[in-house]
Design a protein around this motif. Structure first.
Motif, PDB file in Angstrom:
ATOM      1  N   TYR A  57       0.891  -1.144   0.008  1.00 15.31           N
ATOM      2  CA  TYR A  57      -0.061  -0.006  -0.066  1.00 15.31           C
ATOM      3  C   TYR A  57       0.906   1.138  -0.077  1.00 15.31           C
ATOM      4  N   GLY A  58       0.432   2.387  -0.803  1.00 17.57           N
ATOM      5  CA  GLY A  58       1.342   3.534  -0.908  1.00 17.57           C
ATOM      6  C   GLY A  58       0.508   4.590  -0.449  1.00 17.57           C
ATOM      7  N   ALA A  59       0.978   5.765  -0.603  1.00 14.02           N
ATOM      8  CA  ALA A  59       0.343   7.115  -0.167  1.00 14.02           C
ATOM      9  C   ALA A  59      -0.406   7.204  -1.565  1.00 14.02           C
ATOM     10  N   GLY A  60      -1.689   7.791  -1.336  1.00 17.01           N
ATOM     11  CA  GLY A  60      -2.577   8.117  -2.274  1.00 17.01           C
ATOM     12  C   GLY A  60      -3.473   6.752  -2.583  1.00 17.01           C
ATOM     13  N   ASP A  61      -3.969   6.955  -4.115  1.00 15.40           N
ATOM     14  CA  ASP A  61      -4.967   6.068  -4.274  1.00 15.40           C
ATOM     15  C   ASP A  61      -4.629   4.790  -5.094  1.00 15.40           C
ATOM     16  N   VAL A  62      -3.442   4.469  -5.384  1.00 13.80           N
ATOM     17  CA  VAL A  62      -3.074   3.512  -6.122  1.00 13.80           C
ATOM     18  C   VAL A  62      -1.671   2.637  -5.279  1.00 13.80           C
ATOM     19  N   SER A  63      -2.241   1.489  -5.023  1.00  9.54           N
ATOM     20  CA  SER A  63      -1.238   0.416  -4.584  1.00  9.54           C
ATOM     21  C   SER A  63      -0.489  -0.142  -5.534  1.00  9.54           C
ATOM     22  N   GLY A  89      11.711   6.687   3.853  1.00  6.54           N
ATOM     23  CA  GLY A  89      10.835   7.675   3.286  1.00  6.54           C
ATOM     24  C   GLY A  89      11.354   8.019   1.753  1.00  6.54           C
ATOM     25  N   GLU A  90      11.906   6.725   1.191  1.00  6.64           N
ATOM     26  CA  GLU A  90      12.485   6.999  -0.477  1.00  6.64           C
ATOM     27  C   GLU A  90      11.170   6.300  -1.285  1.00  6.64           C
ATOM     28  N   TYR A  91      10.081   5.792  -0.827  1.00 10.17           N
ATOM     29  CA  TYR A  91       8.989   5.299  -1.464  1.00 10.17           C
ATOM     30  C   TYR A  91       7.777   5.470  -0.617  1.00 10.17           C
ATOM     31  N   PRO A  92       6.745   6.120  -1.385  1.00 11.26           N
ATOM     32  CA  PRO A  92       5.522   6.415  -0.589  1.00 11.26           C
ATOM     33  C   PRO A  92       4.739   5.441   0.215  1.00 11.26           C
ATOM     34  N   ALA A  93       4.356   5.782   1.507  1.00 13.15           N
ATOM     35  CA  ALA A  93       3.863   5.036   2.399  1.00 13.15           C
ATOM     36  C   ALA A  93       2.539   5.510   2.992  1.00 13.15           C
ATOM     37  N   LEU A 123       0.552   5.475   8.989  1.00 22.62           N
ATOM     38  CA  LEU A 123       1.705   4.526   9.551  1.00 22.62           C
ATOM     39  C   LEU A 123       2.723   5.283  10.354  1.00 22.62           C
ATOM     40  N   ARG A 124       2.903   4.922  11.498  1.00 26.58           N
ATOM     41  CA  ARG A 124       3.919   5.535  12.336  1.00 26.58           C
ATOM     42  C   ARG A 124       5.344   5.034  11.794  1.00 26.58           C
TER      43      ARG A 124
END
Length: 191
Positions: free
Chosen positions: A80-86, A121-125, A129-130
């Motif tokens: 799962y990433g930040a935003g709407d696309v995993s 922090g090199e790929y959107p999370a 999530l902490r």
């Protein structure tokens, strides 16, 4: 530019337990198809002699993935990433049950590095999530997740549940952070 060892090294410094035996850079080279895919997916063969490449699933994600993976029953692991696309890693569900199952070193390493890169922090999370949750998650995946056989990587729209082309941010991560050669081939839409 970072590489696999750098990403793993950063999480290792935090957790004190991560180690890596990265696949050679030549094995991670990607050779895209000659034409631009309409429904782009990243194909990661288990055979290190075969290139990683962008393929076209012909607008039908599961049917196309089955064609490349070579089975009817597909499992998926989602980053799962930040935003709407995993990002979904599709693989042969039944293949993992056989003694002769072939470990897909490149896809396994990629999924581990993605989880570690979310921590650094090199790929959107996901925003909820902490950092400690991300570190724990990355370590658990490194210890327990092994992908077998051919793996197809595509995107998934988290709002609708529909499959979408491989996320552009994953392709950028591959080329920038992991030095996978995608520069001469097609790019995908999405992500």
């Amino acid at each position: 530019m970072t590489n696999t060892d750098d990403v793993i090294g950063r999480i290792d410094a935090t957790l004190g337990t991560v180690t890596a035996d990265p696949v050679s850079a030549d094995a991670m080279r990607c050779q895209p198809d000659a034409t631009r895919p309409d429904f782009a997916a990243l194909l990661v063969p288990a055979d290190l002699a075969e290139p990683i490449r962008l393929v076209d699933l012909d607008g039908q994600a599961l049917a196309g993935a089955r064609r490349f993976i070579g089975c009817q029953l597909i499992s998926k692991l989602t980053v799962y990433g930040a935003g709407d696309v995993s990002t979904d890693f599709l693989f042969d569900d039944e293949g993992a049950l056989y003694d002769g199952a072939v470990l897909n070193q490149r896809a396994t390493e990629l999924i581990h590095v993605l989880k570690a890169a979310q921590f650094t922090g090199e790929y959107p999370a996901p925003a909820d999530l902490r950092p400690q949750d991300l570190a724990t998650d990355a370590e658990a995946w490194r210890r327990h997740v092994r992908l077998v056989g051919t793996v197809v990587i595509i995107g998934a729209d988290e709002r609708t549940g529909d499959f979408v082309p491989v996320p552009q941010r994953l392709l950028e991560f591959l080329t920038e952070a992991l030095d996978v050669d995608l520069a001469d081939g097609p790019t995908s839409q999405g992500g």
